[in-house]
Design a protein around this motif. Structure first.
Motif: not given
Length: 421
Positions: A280-288, A343-353
């Protein structure tokens, strides 16, 4: 058989702590066919406690009490029970030995006990003592007229073990009870009124001994079927038949059949079954979103991590969001959300982001978007990205909760869609 649950403590009444004991006790009683008629929280006041005991005397079969059993002077439940039952406190030798072991094991020495510790072994002479494995205050079981009073410590883990190991087995052994069968159907992505409209005919045709309750929360509605009677097999068959017919009507929004099976648990199972990972890449949800995903035991098998890019500069420096996108569209935009997801999918190397950016409020900051506007983007296994715009209104807490729930709903749909290809 009916029960009343009473919690004693000023700390509950002033909002210092939240009463979680009553909910736990109610669930435990419901499982063995005992109906909870009332829950009540009262103060640490002797007269208030006595008045409450008198009120429920002979009105219900069992009164379960938590709180007021500690070693300090404000813990008055035992003394008040003695006054109510015209009894006296006596030392219980088994409790005293248990208290002695606990204190000595905890302190590491064999010094004589303080009087307050010894007083923990005082119990009403007419009471049956319930062994408290994890604390010094025992449970107390005592009867007056047709009503049983059961007193327990207010410390949750002590109370829970007493309920599980002492009280429920004793109730089951001593009383005949009806069967109460529950089945909870978890739905996601449709509001309560729309669900009710779709299943109106089905609900109207439920047998009289089955009741339906709607339990809505943001993004989801739980439908609880409850059947009560003396024929357990008949109740279970009727519940199963009605769940089957309900599934034919709203099967597209049913995501599970266990009340405690939350959407994050169901997503975890879905990701595991499909051997997929998510970030996940979160702004308004703050990591929730990340917090809820990570709360599931075994989440490390499918959840790689999160970047909480709350500020514009972090989006640029850590998530590598192109500055011209922010300048042209602002940080609250589908363009930025989509790049965050990719970009977070690429950085974390995940199937979904998943990526979120929006105006949770109460101010707009540097965007021209209305308060409540949120963009949610998903990067899929083939590196395509989809995004959605929502306006979740206000207040801030509502925006965040709805953004999280909608993210889970859309992720589930994305996984199911790709799994079917």
């Amino acid at each position: 058989m009916k029960a009343t649950i009473i919690t004693i403590g000023d700390e509950i009444l002033i909002g210092q702590i939240v009463d979680t004991n009553s909910g736990f006790i109610a669930k435990a009683l419901d499982k063995i066919g005992i109906e909870v008629a009332e829950m009540r929280s009262i103060s640490d006041n002797k007269q208030h406690i006595l008045d409450t005991f008198r009120e429920f005397q002979d009105r219900c079969d069992i009164v379960l009490i938590t709180g007021g059993l500690g070693p300090t002077k404000d813990d008055i439940t035992k003394k008040t029970l003695c006054e109510y039952f015209d009894d006296e406190l006596v030392i219980d030798q088994g409790v005293l030995e248990h208290v002695t072991r606990l204190i000595h094991n905890f302190t590491g020495n064999t010094n004589p006990l303080l009087q307050t510790n010894i007083d923990q072994a005082l119990v009403p002479s007419k009471a049956t003592v319930l062994f408290n494995q994890y604390g010094t205050a025992p449970g107390i079981w005592i009867k007056k007229g047709s009503t049983i009073f059961v007193s327990m410590p207010g410390v949750p883990y002590e109370m829970k073990r007493l309920i599980e190991n002492e009280i429920i087995p004793k109730i089951v052994m001593e009383f005949r009870r009806p069967y109460i069968i529950h089945k909870t159907i978890m739905t996601y992505g449709m509001g309560e009124s729309m669900v009710a409209d779709k299943i109106a005919d089905w609900e109207n045709n439920l047998p009289e001994f089955i009741k339906l309750a709607y339990l809505p929360s943001p993004g989801r509605v739980r439908l609880r079927l409850s059947a009560r009677g003396t024929d357990k097999e008949m109740l279970e068959t009727a519940i199963a038949q009605n769940v089957s017919s309900l599934t034919e009507i709203i099967g597209d929004i049913i995501v599970g059949f266990e009340e405690d099976e939350t959407i994050e648990v169901m997503l975890g199972k879905l990701l595991t079954e499909n051997k997929c990972t998510v970030s996940t890449a979160e702004s308004c949800t703050g990591g929730k979103i990340a917090q809820m995903l990570a709360s599931v035991p075994g989440a490390s098998a499918y959840f790689r991590g999160s970047i909480v890019a709350y500020s514009e500069q972090v989006k640029i420096d850590v998530l590598s969001i192109e500055e011209h996108l922010i300048s042209q569209f602002s940080v609250v935009s589908k363009e930025v959300a989509e790049q965050m997801a990719l970009n977070v999918k690429r950085v974390m190397n995940t199937d979904y982001a998943i990526a979120t950016t929006g105006n949770a409020g109460p101010t707009r900051d540097k965007t021209d978007k209305n308060l409540g506007v949120v963009y949610i983007a998903f990067a899929l296994p083939d590196d395509t990205v989809v995004s959605y715009e929502f306006n979740f209104g206000q207040p801030r807490e509502k925006v965040i909760d709805r953004a999280v729930n909608k993210s889970f709903e859309l992720l589930q749909a994305a996984i199911l869609g790709n799994a079917g290809r």
